[in-house]
Design an enzyme around this catalytic site. Structure first.
Site, mmCIF file in Angstrom:
data_model
loop_
_atom_site.group_PDB
_atom_site.id
_atom_site.type_symbol
_atom_site.label_atom_id
_atom_site.label_comp_id
_atom_site.label_asym_id
_atom_site.label_seq_id
_atom_site.Cartn_x
_atom_site.Cartn_y
_atom_site.Cartn_z
ATOM 1 N N ARG A 18 -7.058 -42.942 -14.551
ATOM 2 C CA ARG A 18 -6.579 -44.058 -13.393
ATOM 3 C C ARG A 18 -7.461 -44.966 -13.510
ATOM 4 N NH1 ARG A 18 -6.427 -39.265 -10.051
ATOM 5 N NH2 ARG A 18 -8.557 -39.186 -10.084
ATOM 6 N N MET A 19 -8.642 -45.165 -14.049
ATOM 7 C CA MET A 19 -9.234 -45.696 -14.482
ATOM 8 C C MET A 19 -9.297 -46.539 -16.469
ATOM 9 S SD MET A 19 -11.199 -47.763 -11.750
ATOM 10 C CE MET A 19 -12.188 -48.919 -13.194
ATOM 11 N N HIS A 152 -11.391 -41.721 0.367
ATOM 12 C CA HIS A 152 -11.339 -42.164 -0.649
ATOM 13 C C HIS A 152 -10.057 -41.307 -0.570
ATOM 14 C CE1 HIS A 152 -15.020 -43.787 -1.695
ATOM 15 N NE2 HIS A 152 -14.280 -43.849 -2.905
ATOM 16 N N LYS A 156 -9.600 -37.034 -5.733
ATOM 17 C CA LYS A 156 -11.149 -37.785 -5.917
ATOM 18 C C LYS A 156 -12.171 -35.988 -5.220
ATOM 19 C CE LYS A 156 -15.149 -40.485 -4.597
ATOM 20 N NZ LYS A 156 -15.587 -40.177 -6.405
HETATM 21 N N1 NDP Z 1 -18.147 -47.312 -11.135
HETATM 22 C C1 NDP Z 1 -16.479 -47.845 -10.210
HETATM 23 O O1 NDP Z 1 -16.565 -48.528 -10.088
HETATM 24 C C2 NDP Z 1 -15.892 -46.389 -10.571
HETATM 25 C C3 NDP Z 1 -16.259 -45.209 -10.398
HETATM 26 N N2 NDP Z 1 -15.001 -44.187 -10.784
HETATM 27 C C4 NDP Z 1 -15.421 -42.997 -11.031
HETATM 28 O O2 NDP Z 1 -14.823 -42.664 -12.276
HETATM 29 C C5 NDP Z 1 -14.401 -41.657 -12.795
HETATM 30 C C6 NDP Z 1 -13.460 -41.295 -13.141
HETATM 31 O O3 NDP Z 1 -12.213 -41.856 -11.766
HETATM 32 P P1 NDP Z 1 -11.018 -41.575 -11.938
HETATM 33 O O4 NDP Z 1 -10.482 -42.923 -13.143
HETATM 34 O O5 NDP Z 1 -10.294 -41.639 -10.583
HETATM 35 O O6 NDP Z 1 -10.405 -39.769 -12.347
HETATM 36 P P2 NDP Z 1 -8.956 -39.437 -12.876
HETATM 37 O O7 NDP Z 1 -9.567 -38.187 -13.417
HETATM 38 O O8 NDP Z 1 -7.966 -39.756 -12.883
HETATM 39 O O9 NDP Z 1 -9.313 -39.906 -14.882
HETATM 40 C C7 NDP Z 1 -10.593 -38.802 -15.483
HETATM 41 C C8 NDP Z 1 -10.211 -39.271 -16.861
HETATM 42 O O10 NDP Z 1 -11.812 -38.738 -17.282
HETATM 43 C C9 NDP Z 1 -11.282 -37.942 -18.737
HETATM 44 N N3 NDP Z 1 -11.671 -36.430 -18.984
HETATM 45 C C10 NDP Z 1 -12.897 -36.272 -19.308
HETATM 46 N N4 NDP Z 1 -13.756 -35.583 -19.213
HETATM 47 C C11 NDP Z 1 -13.573 -35.887 -17.913
HETATM 48 C C12 NDP Z 1 -14.534 -34.628 -17.043
HETATM 49 N N5 NDP Z 1 -15.186 -33.797 -18.116
HETATM 50 N N6 NDP Z 1 -14.179 -34.177 -15.528
HETATM 51 C C13 NDP Z 1 -13.582 -35.224 -15.390
HETATM 52 N N7 NDP Z 1 -12.678 -35.416 -16.572
HETATM 53 C C14 NDP Z 1 -13.314 -36.770 -17.162
HETATM 54 C C15 NDP Z 1 -9.644 -37.454 -18.120
HETATM 55 O O11 NDP Z 1 -9.155 -36.311 -19.306
HETATM 56 P P3 NDP Z 1 -8.914 -35.229 -18.988
HETATM 57 O O12 NDP Z 1 -7.771 -34.966 -17.683
HETATM 58 O O13 NDP Z 1 -8.075 -35.007 -20.501
HETATM 59 O O14 NDP Z 1 -10.227 -34.286 -19.295
HETATM 60 C C16 NDP Z 1 -9.500 -38.565 -17.402
HETATM 61 O O15 NDP Z 1 -8.187 -39.095 -18.619
HETATM 62 C C17 NDP Z 1 -14.964 -40.665 -11.000
HETATM 63 O O16 NDP Z 1 -15.582 -40.421 -11.379
HETATM 64 C C18 NDP Z 1 -15.134 -41.714 -10.520
HETATM 65 O O17 NDP Z 1 -15.459 -41.242 -9.164
HETATM 66 C C19 NDP Z 1 -13.866 -44.679 -10.330
HETATM 67 C C20 NDP Z 1 -13.379 -45.943 -10.049
HETATM 68 C C21 NDP Z 1 -14.324 -47.195 -9.896
HETATM 69 O O1 LIG Z 2 -13.420 -41.846 -7.495
HETATM 70 C C1 LIG Z 2 -12.819 -43.172 -7.068
HETATM 71 O O2 LIG Z 2 -12.159 -43.281 -7.523
HETATM 72 C C2 LIG Z 2 -14.370 -43.850 -7.154
HETATM 73 N N1 LIG Z 2 -15.110 -43.487 -7.183
HETATM 74 C C3 LIG Z 2 -16.584 -44.378 -6.812
HETATM 75 C C4 LIG Z 2 -18.027 -43.782 -6.429
HETATM 76 O O3 LIG Z 2 -17.393 -42.759 -6.510
HETATM 77 O O4 LIG Z 2 -18.265 -44.439 -5.356
HETATM 78 C C5 LIG Z 2 -15.964 -45.801 -6.706
HETATM 79 C C6 LIG Z 2 -15.101 -45.953 -6.134
HETATM 80 O O5 LIG Z 2 -15.145 -46.123 -4.504
HETATM 81 C C7 LIG Z 2 -14.036 -45.320 -6.061
#
Ligand code: NDP
Ligand SMILES: O=C(O)C1=N[C@H](C(=O)O)C[C@H](O)C1
Length: 264
Positions: A18-19, A152, A156
């Site tokens: 997603r991100m 969330h 998540k």
């Molecule tokens: N700091 C911020 O502002 C924000 C932080 N986040 C954080 O970012 C992270 C990702 O969120 P989001 O994009 O929604 O998650 P998703 O599950 O949608 O995406 C995770 C991506 O990372 C890959 N991946 C690689 N290694 C891992 C692993 N060990 N565990 C999980 N996924 C893995 C996945 O690919 P594959 O499936 O091929 O493994 C996938 O493409 C979370 O920790 C979330 O809390 C989210 C939004 C904002």
């Molecule tokens: O997993 C998410 O979506 C998000 N994760 C981050 C967190 O764990 O604080 C940031 C944001 O709230 C979205």
């Protein structure tokens, strides 16, 4: 983007997530930014015209493309591995990944001895403002009960959120009398002194909400941040990547980027 060489060339890990997708799309829409490398563990179709390669090739791709910074939103285990790859390649790393164990944070910090690492649980500028307001309220309201609720989307994995943990750190830093995080409530007992109630809700496609309640016996206040969409996080992460590129090895946070903005 114009034909001029991009000012900022980034690598993106978790490009199929997603991100990761949000970051690539935000980069495509921002003048002077190009995605030089995009990888994912599982096969992923091109995102906004950017080919997504196997994450196993990251070391090779970082060496070949030498991006200015890597932006990571994955999972703790992968983020640590990617940090080690960045340290080996000399590529600064921005990570928004949450859910790290202490030992994994130590590994990220070890990588920051060789390359600049910027870790932030939340890249929304509004959350940085919320955290400042929470610290002010905590200082102004000694003895008030504090309860945090985060909400969330139902996909998540980690709970409570990384943002919630950061906010709790802020409260505990200011209110030394608060030292016990109580996750959820059930049973038959009154609230104990020293508690902070922590509640994690998972429902629908909620992007991310954090509410902090300060309650005395005659009044209360609630401080709340609601993220409208993931673009707010992606924009902040790109700002962080632009700020981190070229910086000396070290451990940085989003506050360093925001302070630079306010000092401008
Ligand atoms: N700091 C911020 O502002 C924000 C932080 N986040 C954080 O970012 C992270 C990702 O969120 P989001 O994009 O929604 O998650 P998703 O599950 O949608 O995406 C995770 C991506 O990372 C890959 N991946 C690689 N290694 C891992 C692993 N060990 N565990 C999980 N996924 C893995 C996945 O690919 P594959 O499936 O091929 O493994 C996938 O493409 C979370 O920790 C979330 O809390 C989210 C939004 C904002
Ligand atoms: O997993 C998410 O979506 C998000 N994760 C981050 C967190 O764990 O604080 C940031 C944001 O709230 C979205």
């Amino acid at each position: 983007m114009s034909g001029a060489d991009p000012a900022l060339r980034i690598a993106v890990t978790g490009a199929g997530g997603r991100m990761g997708r949000e970051v690539i799309e935000a980069a495509a829409a921002r003048e002077g930014v190009a995605v030089a490398v995009a990888v994912n563990r599982t096969p992923t179709d091109p995102v906004a015209g950017v080919d997504v390669r196997d994450a196993d090739r990251l070391d090779e791709l970082l060496a070949a493309e030498a991006p200015d910074a890597l932006v990571d939103f994955t999972g703790p285990e992968s983020a640590v591995a990617y940090a080690e790859a960045c340290a080996d390649a000399g590529v600064p790393m921005v990570t928004g990944t949450t859910g790290f164990a202490d030992a994994q944070i130590d590994s990220l910090r070890a990588a920051s001895e060789s390359v600049s690492v910027l870790k932030a649980s939340n890249f929304a500028r509004g959350v940085a403002a919320l955290r400042r307001a929470v610290r002010e309220a905590a200082a102004a309201l000694p003895g008030y009960d504090v309860e945090l609720t985060e909400t969330h989307h139902n996909a998540k994995r980690d709970a409570p959120s990384g943002t919630a943990k950061s906010i709790l750190d802020d409260v505990e830093d200011v209110r030394e009398d608060l030292d016990e995080r109580v996750h959820g409530r059930e049973g038959d007992a009154p609230r104990e002194a020293g508690e902070i109630g922590v509640h994690a809700r998972r429902a629908g496609d909620v992007t991310g909400e954090h509410e902090v309640l300060f309650a005395g016996n005659r009044e209360s206040i609630e401080l709340t941040h609601r993220a409208g969409d993931r673009g707010v996080f992606a924009e902040g992460a790109l700002d962080a990547a632009d700020w981190l590129a070229g910086r000396d090895p070290g451990w940085y946070g989003f506050g360093d980027v925001l302070d630079a903005d306010t000092d401008a």
